[in-house]
Design a protein around this motif. Structure first.
Motif, short mmCIF file in Angstrom:
data_model
loop_
_atom_site.label_atom_id
_atom_site.label_comp_id
_atom_site.label_asym_id
_atom_site.label_seq_id
_atom_site.Cartn_x
_atom_site.Cartn_y
_atom_site.Cartn_z
N LEU A 1 0.82 -1.21 0.00
CA LEU A 1 0.00 0.00 0.00
C LEU A 1 0.86 1.27 0.00
N GLU A 2 1.96 1.24 0.73
CA GLU A 2 2.83 2.42 0.77
C GLU A 2 3.53 2.64 -0.56
N ASP A 3 3.95 1.56 -1.23
CA ASP A 3 4.69 1.69 -2.48
C ASP A 3 3.79 1.82 -3.71
N LEU A 4 2.68 1.11 -3.71
CA LEU A 4 1.82 1.08 -4.90
C LEU A 4 0.47 1.76 -4.69
N GLY A 5 0.24 2.28 -3.50
CA GLY A 5 -1.04 2.91 -3.19
C GLY A 5 -1.23 4.23 -3.92
N ASP A 6 -2.39 4.80 -3.71
CA ASP A 6 -2.79 6.03 -4.41
C ASP A 6 -2.68 7.27 -3.53
N GLY A 7 -2.04 7.16 -2.39
CA GLY A 7 -1.88 8.32 -1.52
C GLY A 7 -2.23 7.98 -0.10
N LEU A 8 -2.48 9.04 0.66
CA LEU A 8 -2.80 8.90 2.08
C LEU A 8 -4.16 9.53 2.36
N VAL A 9 -4.88 8.95 3.31
CA VAL A 9 -6.17 9.49 3.75
C VAL A 9 -6.21 9.53 5.27
N ASP A 10 -7.08 10.37 5.79
CA ASP A 10 -7.39 10.39 7.21
C ASP A 10 -8.68 9.62 7.42
N TYR A 11 -8.74 8.88 8.50
CA TYR A 11 -9.91 8.08 8.84
C TYR A 11 -10.70 8.82 9.91
N LEU A 12 -11.98 9.07 9.61
CA LEU A 12 -12.86 9.85 10.49
C LEU A 12 -14.00 8.99 11.01
N ASP A 13 -14.46 9.27 12.23
CA ASP A 13 -15.64 8.56 12.71
C ASP A 13 -16.89 9.21 12.13
N ARG A 14 -18.05 8.69 12.47
CA ARG A 14 -19.31 9.18 11.89
C ARG A 14 -19.62 10.63 12.23
N GLN A 15 -19.01 11.17 13.31
CA GLN A 15 -19.20 12.58 13.65
C GLN A 15 -18.13 13.47 13.02
N GLY A 16 -17.15 12.87 12.35
CA GLY A 16 -16.11 13.64 11.69
C GLY A 16 -14.84 13.81 12.50
N LEU B 1 -13.12 0.29 14.40
CA LEU B 1 -13.72 0.24 13.07
C LEU B 1 -15.12 0.84 13.12
N ASP B 2 -15.31 1.94 12.42
CA ASP B 2 -16.61 2.61 12.34
C ASP B 2 -17.10 2.50 10.90
N ARG B 3 -17.99 1.57 10.65
CA ARG B 3 -18.49 1.32 9.29
C ARG B 3 -19.39 2.44 8.77
N GLU B 4 -19.63 3.46 9.59
CA GLU B 4 -20.38 4.63 9.15
C GLU B 4 -19.48 5.86 9.15
N GLY B 5 -18.17 5.63 9.19
CA GLY B 5 -17.20 6.72 9.20
C GLY B 5 -16.94 7.26 7.80
N ALA B 6 -15.77 7.88 7.64
CA ALA B 6 -15.43 8.51 6.36
C ALA B 6 -13.92 8.59 6.22
N PHE B 7 -13.49 8.94 5.01
CA PHE B 7 -12.08 9.14 4.72
C PHE B 7 -11.91 10.53 4.11
N ARG B 8 -10.87 11.23 4.53
CA ARG B 8 -10.58 12.56 4.00
C ARG B 8 -9.26 12.51 3.23
N GLU B 9 -9.34 12.92 1.95
CA GLU B 9 -8.14 12.98 1.12
C GLU B 9 -7.30 14.19 1.49
N ALA B 10 -6.07 14.23 1.00
CA ALA B 10 -5.17 15.36 1.26
C ALA B 10 -5.76 16.67 0.74
N SER B 11 -6.58 16.61 -0.31
CA SER B 11 -7.23 17.80 -0.86
C SER B 11 -8.34 18.34 0.02
N GLY B 12 -8.74 17.54 1.03
CA GLY B 12 -9.83 17.93 1.92
C GLY B 12 -11.16 17.29 1.57
N LYS B 13 -11.25 16.64 0.42
CA LYS B 13 -12.51 15.99 0.01
C LYS B 13 -12.78 14.80 0.92
N VAL B 14 -14.03 14.70 1.37
CA VAL B 14 -14.45 13.65 2.29
C VAL B 14 -15.31 12.63 1.55
#
Length: 106
Positions: free
Chosen positions: A16-31, A72-85
């Motif tokens: 994932l580090e070598d071939l992945g598409d970048g980094l994301v932040d993992y957020l819970d359902r409240q953000g 693990l919050d299956r109702e959470g979200a991921f935030r890209e480096a650009s800020g898109k959630v």
């Protein structure tokens, strides 16, 4: 001697580090931030596994190491480096080491 599961975790991390598409932040359902800077594999145009319950459209998936998503919050979200959630819409695949989520934009 390393156990097989430990070796798989280490291999997944390197891939994932070598071939992945970048980094994301993992957020819970409240953000609230649960984990930051996680390597991710992103795929667009994925057909859903359960075509019965969904319209035949193509979706985005995000694949991460499951062990890094604690709790693990299956109702959470991921935030890209650009800020898109991207909110988790369901699980596409889970092999115990890697988990792939269907995600939808905020």
């Amino acid at each position: 001697m390393a156990f097989f599961d430990d070796l798989v975790e280490e291999m997944d991390a390197v891939l994932l580090e070598d071939l992945g598409d970048g980094l994301v932040d993992y957020l819970d359902r409240q953000g609230a931030l649960l984990a930051g800077g996680l390597p991710v594999q992103i795929d667009d145009g994925v057909l859903p596994v359960d075509l019965v319950d969904r319209a035949v459209d193509r979706l985005r998936t995000m694949c991460l190491q499951k062990s890094r998503l604690r709790p693990l919050d299956r109702e959470g979200a991921f935030r890209e480096a650009s800020g898109k959630v991207w909110h988790i819409d369901g699980v596409h695949e889970d092999d115990g080491h890697l988990i792939t989520f269907y995600v939808v934009p905020e």
